[in-house]
Design a protein around this motif. Sequence first.
Motif, PDB file in Angstrom:
ATOM      1  N   PHE A 352       0.337  -1.424  -0.390  1.00 43.18           N
ATOM      2  CA  PHE A 352       0.060   0.265  -0.048  1.00 43.18           C
ATOM      3  C   PHE A 352       0.984   0.664   0.360  1.00 43.18           C
ATOM      4  CE2 PHE A 352      -3.107   3.018   1.820  1.00 43.18           C
ATOM      5  CZ  PHE A 352      -3.605   3.320   0.982  1.00 43.18           C
ATOM      6  N   ARG A 353       1.697   0.804   0.377  1.00 43.77           N
ATOM      7  CA  ARG A 353       2.116   1.954   0.906  1.00 43.77           C
ATOM      8  C   ARG A 353       3.621   2.905  -0.840  1.00 43.77           C
ATOM      9  NH1 ARG A 353       7.994   4.017   0.562  1.00 43.77           N
ATOM     10  NH2 ARG A 353       8.080   1.500   0.658  1.00 43.77           N
ATOM     11  N   LEU A 354       4.418   1.038  -0.749  1.00 40.05           N
ATOM     12  CA  LEU A 354       4.709   1.836  -2.339  1.00 40.05           C
ATOM     13  C   LEU A 354       3.717   2.318  -3.273  1.00 40.05           C
ATOM     14  CD1 LEU A 354       4.851  -0.585  -5.096  1.00 40.05           C
ATOM     15  CD2 LEU A 354       5.466  -1.880  -2.747  1.00 40.05           C
ATOM     16  N   ILE A 355       2.855   1.855  -3.462  1.00 39.64           N
ATOM     17  CA  ILE A 355       2.117   2.385  -4.027  1.00 39.64           C
ATOM     18  C   ILE A 355       1.912   3.551  -4.014  1.00 39.64           C
ATOM     19  CG2 ILE A 355      -0.623   1.931  -5.048  1.00 39.64           C
ATOM     20  CD1 ILE A 355       1.734  -0.132  -5.917  1.00 39.64           C
ATOM     21  N   THR A 356       1.089   4.068  -3.123  1.00 39.17           N
ATOM     22  CA  THR A 356       0.463   5.232  -2.774  1.00 39.17           C
ATOM     23  C   THR A 356       1.412   6.171  -2.884  1.00 39.17           C
ATOM     24  OG1 THR A 356       1.127   5.402  -0.414  1.00 39.17           O
ATOM     25  CG2 THR A 356      -1.284   4.582  -1.454  1.00 39.17           C
ATOM     26  N   PRO A 361      11.840   1.242  -6.095  1.00 37.15           N
ATOM     27  CA  PRO A 361      13.073   0.596  -6.158  1.00 37.15           C
ATOM     28  C   PRO A 361      12.182  -0.394  -4.842  1.00 37.15           C
ATOM     29  CG  PRO A 361      13.911   2.971  -5.823  1.00 37.15           C
ATOM     30  CD  PRO A 361      12.122   2.648  -6.633  1.00 37.15           C
ATOM     31  N   ALA A 362      11.391  -0.485  -4.302  1.00 36.99           N
ATOM     32  CA  ALA A 362      10.503  -0.999  -3.152  1.00 36.99           C
ATOM     33  C   ALA A 362      10.006  -2.118  -4.061  1.00 36.99           C
ATOM     34  CB  ALA A 362      10.468  -0.813  -2.281  1.00 36.99           C
ATOM     35  N   LEU A 363       9.984  -2.711  -5.502  1.00 37.48           N
ATOM     36  CA  LEU A 363       8.982  -3.660  -5.422  1.00 37.48           C
ATOM     37  C   LEU A 363       9.759  -4.600  -5.769  1.00 37.48           C
ATOM     38  CD1 LEU A 363       6.522  -3.973  -6.790  1.00 37.48           C
ATOM     39  CD2 LEU A 363       7.225  -3.065  -9.203  1.00 37.48           C
ATOM     40  N   THR A 364      10.554  -4.617  -5.633  1.00 35.38           N
ATOM     41  CA  THR A 364      11.003  -6.015  -6.536  1.00 35.38           C
ATOM     42  C   THR A 364      11.817  -6.990  -5.254  1.00 35.38           C
ATOM     43  OG1 THR A 364      12.528  -5.491  -8.518  1.00 35.38           O
ATOM     44  CG2 THR A 364      13.196  -7.400  -6.437  1.00 35.38           C
ATOM     45  N   PRO A 365      12.157  -5.992  -4.381  1.00 38.35           N
ATOM     46  CA  PRO A 365      12.254  -6.691  -2.600  1.00 38.35           C
ATOM     47  C   PRO A 365      11.165  -7.037  -1.652  1.00 38.35           C
ATOM     48  CG  PRO A 365      13.843  -4.930  -2.881  1.00 38.35           C
ATOM     49  CD  PRO A 365      12.588  -4.588  -3.941  1.00 38.35           C
ATOM     50  N   TRP A 366       9.627  -6.448  -2.170  1.00 35.95           N
ATOM     51  CA  TRP A 366       8.176  -7.143  -1.915  1.00 35.95           C
ATOM     52  C   TRP A 366       7.765  -7.810  -2.584  1.00 35.95           C
ATOM     53  CZ3 TRP A 366       3.382  -8.140  -3.647  1.00 35.95           C
ATOM     54  CH2 TRP A 366       2.358  -8.881  -2.789  1.00 35.95           C
ATOM     55  N   PHE A 367       8.083  -8.400  -4.269  1.00 34.75           N
ATOM     56  CA  PHE A 367       8.145  -9.825  -4.965  1.00 34.75           C
ATOM     57  C   PHE A 367       8.904 -11.310  -3.664  1.00 34.75           C
ATOM     58  CE2 PHE A 367       6.907  -7.002  -8.073  1.00 34.75           C
ATOM     59  CZ  PHE A 367       4.966  -7.679  -8.368  1.00 34.75           C
ATOM     60  N   GLU A 368       9.725 -10.762  -3.799  1.00 33.21           N
ATOM     61  CA  GLU A 368      10.745 -11.877  -3.177  1.00 33.21           C
ATOM     62  C   GLU A 368      10.434 -12.203  -1.837  1.00 33.21           C
ATOM     63  OE1 GLU A 368      13.329 -13.077  -4.765  1.00 33.21           O
ATOM     64  OE2 GLU A 368      13.019 -12.292  -6.691  1.00 33.21           O
ATOM     65  N   ALA A 369       9.801 -10.985  -0.765  1.00 36.40           N
ATOM     66  CA  ALA A 369       9.256 -11.227   0.518  1.00 36.40           C
ATOM     67  C   ALA A 369       7.462 -12.447   0.467  1.00 36.40           C
ATOM     68  CB  ALA A 369       9.472  -9.667   1.190  1.00 36.40           C
ATOM     69  N   ALA A 370       7.349 -11.761  -0.978  1.00 34.86           N
ATOM     70  CA  ALA A 370       5.233 -12.030  -0.196  1.00 34.86           C
ATOM     71  C   ALA A 370       5.500 -13.330  -1.537  1.00 34.86           C
ATOM     72  CB  ALA A 370       5.091 -11.203  -1.523  1.00 34.86           C
ATOM     73  N   LYS A 371       6.732 -14.342  -1.557  1.00 34.14           N
ATOM     74  CA  LYS A 371       6.676 -15.178  -2.500  1.00 34.14           C
ATOM     75  C   LYS A 371       6.462 -16.034  -1.862  1.00 34.14           C
ATOM     76  CE  LYS A 371      10.366 -14.727  -6.330  1.00 34.14           C
ATOM     77  NZ  LYS A 371      11.881 -15.462  -6.584  1.00 34.14           N
ATOM     78  N   THR A 372       6.849 -16.380  -0.306  1.00 31.40           N
ATOM     79  CA  THR A 372       6.076 -18.354   0.839  1.00 31.40           C
ATOM     80  C   THR A 372       4.765 -17.398   1.576  1.00 31.40           C
ATOM     81  OG1 THR A 372       8.297 -17.275   1.987  1.00 31.40           O
ATOM     82  CG2 THR A 372       8.259 -18.756   0.167  1.00 31.40           C
ATOM     83  N   THR A 373       4.470 -16.284   0.923  1.00 30.16           N
ATOM     84  CA  THR A 373       3.568 -16.188   2.804  1.00 30.16           C
ATOM     85  C   THR A 373       1.886 -15.632   2.234  1.00 30.16           C
ATOM     86  OG1 THR A 373       2.962 -13.281   1.684  1.00 30.16           O
ATOM     87  CG2 THR A 373       4.560 -13.892   3.455  1.00 30.16           C
ATOM     88  N   ALA A 374       0.920 -15.728   2.644  1.00 31.16           N
ATOM     89  CA  ALA A 374      -0.293 -15.395   2.163  1.00 31.16           C
ATOM     90  C   ALA A 374      -0.904 -14.443   0.660  1.00 31.16           C
ATOM     91  CB  ALA A 374      -1.328 -14.939   3.012  1.00 31.16           C
ATOM     92  N   LEU A 375       0.396 -13.798   0.374  1.00 33.48           N
ATOM     93  CA  LEU A 375       0.204 -12.518   0.142  1.00 33.48           C
ATOM     94  C   LEU A 375       0.477 -13.636  -2.249  1.00 33.48           C
ATOM     95  CD1 LEU A 375       0.160  -9.513   1.708  1.00 33.48           C
ATOM     96  CD2 LEU A 375      -2.284 -10.691   0.796  1.00 33.48           C
ATOM     97  N   ALA A 376       1.223 -14.618  -1.442  1.00 41.05           N
ATOM     98  CA  ALA A 376       1.651 -15.386  -3.544  1.00 41.05           C
ATOM     99  C   ALA A 376       0.892 -15.229  -4.125  1.00 41.05           C
ATOM    100  CB  ALA A 376       2.046 -17.222  -2.548  1.00 41.05           C
TER     101      ALA A 376
END
Length: 433
Positions: A352-356, A361-376
């Motif tokens: 929500f923060r990186l979109i608003t 630059p924060a988009l790629t780390p977010w994809f990596e962090a979300a791979k193994t979570t409920a938002l995968a």
Amino acid sequence: MLRYSRRTLRSCEALDWITVMIGGQAGARLARRLGLLVSGSTLLRQLRCRARCAPVVAPRVLDIDDWAWRKGHRYGTILCDLESRRVIDLLPDREAGTVAAWLREHPGSEIVSRDRGGIYAQATRLAAPGAVQVADRWHLLRNLSEALKNALSPHHRLLTQAARSSMGEVPGVVTSPQPSVPPWELRASLRNRERRFSRYEEVHRLGQTGASHAAIGRQLGLDHRTVRKFLRTETFPEAQRSPRPGIVDPYAEYLDRRLEQGCRNVSRLWRELRERGFTGQLNIVRRWLRCRRGYQPTSAAAAPHRAAPRISVRQTVWHILKETPSAQTYLEQVYQASPEVSVAAKLAKEFFRLITQRDLPALTPWFEAAKTTALAGFASHLTRDRDAVEAALKLPWSQGQVEGHVHRLKLIKRQMYGRAGFDLLRLRVLHTA
């Protein structure tokens, strides 16, 4: 006046505006009153001819969105020029082939702004592969809230327990008595429940046969959203009536006092309320008293009772994304009870923060962090459309303008209801753009 024409340009323009505003037959009647003898079919033919003569030029920044001719049943496509802020064309449906054909006939768009649906993305890839696609940021946040809602849905019991704990609820507290329901209203409620329960069982029976939601809805006369809700629940969802304040409620204390004094004449009580500023009718007071007489009003000295607090998954999503200060205690207890929810909420707030803030630059780390979570699953869908997501963070274009045109289109459609087909609606929108 044009060569071989039978009307002047001013007369043709006046007739065009009459046709656009009120239609063919009604326009012919008004024109006859103004001294212009013309038929309804001639008005429509003249307007269509002038509309075909006006060339449609593809804009550099094109916005594509859908609009509802009849919500849930029939949709069209609206195309806007984001630089000039105007509608350039309407399409009768939202099929990828129709949009792709329009893009082939009108080449030249360099940027295409769209929602997160795959129809317009596919049409743009087929007919305008060189155009830069931009995903709408509002739709990205909407998809985020739906993904977080799906991640929290299995934990609804945990949310209820956290809400009760944060409110300091003591188990076994008796809530304040509710007004008694009249017998005729209770019988009607039971009949409605039986009808809903039979439909619920029929939906589950048809769902086991593999029928689609739309097919079940057509067979039983239900909306496809109701069918989906019935199939997702394992137990029958009871109808819950949310109490709404009425116009008699401000006078409840006075009426309770009069009832304790022994007054049972509804007409007399109504006249007394009218003297105190009440503006409702006699039947409203009669219905209110009919429900009120079933229990004794609580005294002012009685300790206030509080019903068990309830909170929905959607409300929890709102509190997480908006970081509501009053809900921080509740959210902390949810995070402590479920580390999985805590991780999903943290990732949702970061997205929500990186979109608003449009933090690319924060988009790629977010994809990596979300791979193994409920938002995968949500992250996987975004990966397929990653170029459009990155363009949304780099470019200023969005669908805010086209939403305003869609609302204006709704007003025009409502004004022309019952006497306008798609052609006339399109001509009016383009003529008044």
